[in-house]
Design a protein around this motif. Structure first.
Motif, PDB file in Angstrom:
ATOM      1  N   ASP A 180       2.760  -2.413  -0.189  1.00 23.59           N
ATOM      2  CA  ASP A 180       2.713  -1.689   1.073  1.00 23.59           C
ATOM      3  C   ASP A 180       4.094  -1.592   1.713  1.00 23.59           C
ATOM      4  OD1 ASP A 180       1.014  -0.158   2.743  1.00 23.59           O
ATOM      5  OD2 ASP A 180       1.070  -1.759   4.244  1.00 23.59           O
ATOM      6  N   ILE A 181       4.899  -2.627   1.625  1.00 23.55           N
ATOM      7  CA  ILE A 181       6.258  -2.560   2.181  1.00 23.55           C
ATOM      8  C   ILE A 181       7.103  -1.560   1.394  1.00 23.55           C
ATOM      9  CG2 ILE A 181       8.397  -3.851   2.522  1.00 23.55           C
ATOM     10  CD1 ILE A 181       6.664  -6.288   3.237  1.00 23.55           C
ATOM     11  N   VAL A 182       6.989  -1.590   0.082  1.00 24.04           N
ATOM     12  CA  VAL A 182       7.719  -0.618  -0.742  1.00 24.04           C
ATOM     13  C   VAL A 182       7.269   0.800  -0.401  1.00 24.04           C
ATOM     14  CG1 VAL A 182       8.086   0.216  -3.108  1.00 24.04           C
ATOM     15  CG2 VAL A 182       8.200  -2.238  -2.606  1.00 24.04           C
ATOM     16  N   TRP A 183       5.958   0.981  -0.241  1.00 23.25           N
ATOM     17  CA  TRP A 183       5.429   2.294   0.130  1.00 23.25           C
ATOM     18  C   TRP A 183       5.955   2.721   1.509  1.00 23.25           C
ATOM     19  CZ3 TRP A 183       4.178   6.807  -1.086  1.00 23.25           C
ATOM     20  CH2 TRP A 183       3.541   7.657  -0.182  1.00 23.25           C
ATOM     21  N   GLY A 184       5.970   1.813   2.461  1.00 21.65           N
ATOM     22  CA  GLY A 184       6.445   2.144   3.798  1.00 21.65           C
ATOM     23  C   GLY A 184       7.886   2.602   3.805  1.00 21.65           C
ATOM     24  N   ALA A 185       8.736   1.938   3.046  1.00 20.30           N
ATOM     25  CA  ALA A 185      10.146   2.342   2.957  1.00 20.30           C
ATOM     26  C   ALA A 185      10.266   3.709   2.287  1.00 20.30           C
ATOM     27  CB  ALA A 185      10.943   1.291   2.194  1.00 20.30           C
TER      28      ALA A 185
END
Length: 127
Positions: free
Chosen positions: A105-110
């Motif tokens: 999710d953090i990778v997706w958010g970035a």
């Protein structure tokens, strides 16, 4: 003001559909790790998207919405902060929140924020 509204709408038409598709396909990932705490409705997400896109326009696009390399870089940083703050708060508050959810999710958010900021800004410049 008109320029900011155009950038806002252009960014929204990039961010919302992409994130919606990720959330629908990622529901399996989230559901496995947080089935008991997930909501079925999407109404609370509306406020998130209103604020999220406003932050992209304010803190990333600013006066140079067409500078896509800069906007992609700054968007990735903002997305990392937005999504990491949510995920890290969730792991502290929710018993079943797992790293298997946090990292993607953090990778997706970035990635999403970089795309929305750069492509939204470019679309606004085409007007």
């Amino acid at each position: 003001m008109k320029q900011s509204l155009i950038v806002y709408l252009a960014t929204l038409i990039i961010a919302f559909p992409l994130d919606y598709m990720f959330r629908r396909t990622g529901r399996l990932l989230f559901g496995e790790n947080a089935r008991d705490v997930m909501l079925d409705g999407s109404r609370p997400a509306v406020l998130f998207y209103v604020l999220y896109v406003a932050c992209i326009v304010s803190f990333v696009n600013g006066d140079t919405p067409g500078d896509w390399p800069e906007n992609a870089s700054r968007g990735a940083q903002l997305g990392l902060l937005f999504y990491a703050a949510f995920e890290l708060a969730s792991i502290v508050l929710l018993r079943y929140w797992k790293w298997a959810v946090i990292v993607p999710d953090i990778v997706w958010g970035a990635t999403l924020t970089a795309l929305a900021a750069s492509v939204g800004g470019l679309l606004a410049e085409l007007r």
